[in-house]
Scaffold this active site. Sequence first.
Site, PDB file in Angstrom:
ATOM      1  N   THR C 155     130.111  61.635  17.542  1.00  0.00           N
ATOM      2  CA  THR C 155     129.458  62.254  18.840  1.00  0.00           C
ATOM      3  C   THR C 155     128.592  63.311  18.615  1.00  0.00           C
ATOM      4  O   THR C 155     129.009  64.233  17.888  1.00  0.00           O
ATOM      5  CB  THR C 155     130.630  62.539  19.707  1.00  0.00           C
ATOM      6  OG1 THR C 155     131.369  61.451  20.037  1.00  0.00           O
ATOM      7  CG2 THR C 155     130.277  62.951  21.186  1.00  0.00           C
ATOM      8  N   GLY C 333     127.450  43.227  45.727  1.00  0.00           N
ATOM      9  CA  GLY C 333     126.375  43.043  44.956  1.00  0.00           C
ATOM     10  C   GLY C 333     125.775  44.343  44.652  1.00  0.00           C
ATOM     11  O   GLY C 333     125.064  44.407  43.394  1.00  0.00           O
ATOM     12  N   GLU C 356     137.927  58.945  20.026  1.00  0.00           N
ATOM     13  CA  GLU C 356     138.952  60.049  19.841  1.00  0.00           C
ATOM     14  C   GLU C 356     140.347  59.384  19.881  1.00  0.00           C
ATOM     15  O   GLU C 356     141.411  60.064  20.242  1.00  0.00           O
ATOM     16  CB  GLU C 356     138.889  61.012  21.006  1.00  0.00           C
ATOM     17  CG  GLU C 356     137.873  61.639  21.065  1.00  0.00           C
ATOM     18  CD  GLU C 356     137.289  62.763  19.891  1.00  0.00           C
ATOM     19  OE1 GLU C 356     138.196  62.957  19.093  1.00  0.00           O
ATOM     20  OE2 GLU C 356     136.362  63.215  19.888  1.00  0.00           O
TER      21      GLU C 356
END
Lengths: 262, 321, 373
Positions: C155, C333, C356
């Site tokens: 990350t 939609g 994690e």
Amino acid sequence: MKIVVCIKQVPETNNVKIDPVTHNLDRRGLAGVMNPFDKNAVELALNLKDTTGAEVALLTMGPDDYAESVREGMAMGADSGYLLSDRAFAGADTLATGYVIAQALKKIGDADLILFGRQAVDADTGQVGPIVAEFLNQPQITYAASLRMSGPNEVTAERLLEDTKQTLVAQLPAVVSVRSELNTPRYPTPRNIQLSFEKPLTVWHHDDLDLDDTRLGQSGSPTVVTKVYAPEPVKRELTPLTGTPSEAASQLIKALKEHQLI
Amino acid sequence: MSKPELWVIAERRLDHIEPTTQQLITKARDLAGNSFKTVVILLEATADHLEDELTPYGPDEIRVVRDDRFPTATDAEHADALQQLVETYHPNGILFGATITGRSIAPRLQAKLQTGLTADALGLRYDGETLIAVKPSYGDNIMCEITIPERRPQMVTVRPNTFVAEEAAGTAEVTTTTVTFHPVDRLQVTAATPVVNTATTVGDASRVVALGRGAASAAMVNHATQLAEKLGGRIGVSRPLTDQDRFTHDDQIGQSGNTIHPELIINFGISGAVQFLVGMQDAKTIVAVNSDPDAPIFDVADYGYVGDAQTFMTALLAQFN
Amino acid sequence: MPSTTAAAEKLLLQMVDDYTEREISPQDMPMDKAGDFPAGFIQKLTNTGFLGIMLPQEFGGAGFGPEVTADVLNHIARGNASTAVTLEGHFKTIDQILKYGTPALQKALLPSATDRIFAFSMTEASGGSNPMGIGSTATREGDHWVITGDKIMITNGGLAQVYCVLVKTAPKELSVFVVDQDMPGFSFGKREDFLGLKGTPVGEIVMDHIIVDDDHLLGKVGDGGIIGDSAHDDARILMGAVLTGIMEHDLKIATDYAKERKAGDTPLTDLQVTHRKVADIAMRKETTKLLYQKAAQLKAAGQPYSEEAAMAKAHGSRAAVSAGDDTLQILAGYGYSREYPVEHLIRDARAMEIAEGTVEKMRSAIAKAEFNK
């Protein structure tokens, strides 16, 4: 140079409602925040602080919790704050508010520049700045769209009227209110939020100022709010614009002229 | 005994009268009825004849003060002159336009006179000799009725274009009077230049040309820019157009963008999703142009044209000059 | 008058809300489309002091505690989850340097954490976060260490400038070192193309004989497992907060839409099927919030919080995917359209069932903690 920025704490306005029974403003659960327009005045002061080393103080009048907005301004970078808080000040209209602010400014003394936001988003008057300027017998520049130091003791500002741009030059001290387009206020950084709690915040009560009691609070306010209500939704009736595009366009132009919109 | 006076303070815009003044004269006549005398206060240069733009609206009197310093006088100098007049004539009420100028001078005068001032009124009526002003607060979400029960004059600034100016019969008496001009040397107006458009954002524009999905072409944007310039306004867009490079979130009108209160909004190719409408439905005058006659925008519009947005825009621009 | 701490925290969250509304939320959709933070976005976040929120004041940070730090990420995630996750990766790394770094390392490194992003890297190509699969090594040579290896799926990989790396110092011995992108032998590898959290970069670093001294070792040799677990715990609290923010975003979209729309002549707000979905979203949001706040409270009080942190993430990640799914169904939609944010909120939330530690690993950890009671 010393700059005092006058600020106001306002409720977050999106949620203001009228209590259907009492017809009073229902302020329950509304967070108080610094009047957004005042942040432009604070930013202008901080800009002048960055470029000229000016000292920046904040001044507000209101209940004790208005300290939050003063703190926020100090977290943005102002050096100190003054809160004028007393039951005797409550219920003041713009005239009575301007009086107490002006008396406090006299006590603070030697402010070269006194700044205001264009207006508060709750009452929307923009009157306190000119009132304070009058009480202090200082020149005023309202709705400044730009401002710079043009001499050691002089500011040059531009003011936008509806269809005119004015350039004004003022010798300090002076009172200036600023348009919100003047700048983009900085955010208080998290670290400066913490450090703002070490900066001096002075609270002045009634007896700390030289005041004529007949000019204070509700009894010193010429205006009276006699009724508060929610506006009726605007009822509109559609006038169709008809015929060829050219005919329809001329109908529109005629209508806009009648309404003095063009 | 003479009737108490209701004043309208005339405002100039460069070489003309600001239209709010004429609107206020019509309203003042309506308020005055037979009980008050409507007096317009006009501060002008010696060679000016701005009273000619006021007489057709039929006030009882136009009281002119001439001094060549008035056209460039500062707020404090104006307020000082007006204070002298108030102390001579003791009006019952004073109406200013809630323009930048009116909102700057009126509170200074209020402070001198130690009286009340109601800002930005949308409604006015008399109850006996008490003037009741309707004032919006919290961004027009709340209305307050405000009075000044004890002190005189009762001062109000009135939002421009709230009332419609109407010419009226009757001959206004034009009188002249004098004041002592006290110059304030510490503040000088060093330049005044006309500008077409003082709005810098869609949020502070008094006239808005709004574009939606049905008016998204480059040609349409180009024409809308011209129209906005002519109106002295800004372009605003509905959400889909924020995907175009030339528009940002700052230009967006609606729930997730700006809530605006312009005097005029002309909507092109906008169907009127609720998220859009809540951002502009407080506009004073709403015009809608859309090819779908059932588009919800027509439910909130004052003027509507059903048809092609581009064609209508072209016709409108062609006739604008 | 409220305490100074409470007043400062209130001001902080007020600033965060203001910043999120004006600077972060408008970038949520563009970020998802572009697959990156916009130019200057991280710089502005940095200039506004976000990187130093939980860094102690002695290192130039603001020194806010674990509870309000988690709340900050919750509030940011209401506008955009990627921004919050990038800060989560930074904060959990700072936490480990504060817990396990020598005073000399802290003094040398942490003042730069206000304007440089830090990252914690465990995963390697040889398998998930499985410690025994790790191939990166730190070898003792004289008075220093030589680190070699390849870390992936980090990350903030590529964005961060400082990395804590889990390496083997012996065949069955894991340790954590701190390396800096400026060190000779450090380079970046490829960026992942992930399903969601499109703003946050996830990438690779390559370490080729990077030389560091003992001060760059966190804790002791062999503490790698403990420190890795600790980093997970700290991250999971913050992820619970991010997931709460995503669900608050869902809830706002769902209720705004229901209040405006009708099915035939019936407002959506009068339909029981809407009630059920909205209530479920609200309950999922609230339970996740309680879980992350409980874990943060325990952390602030110096008590064990590993199990609660695992619950916040395990419960919150599935809850947020379901909340997004319900929101999508309410909007039908429009929910499925990429012109609206709902579908990417599901993709964003889905990442946190994996990152994690997977939800399966969370459940094992929670179960083990229960067996040991």
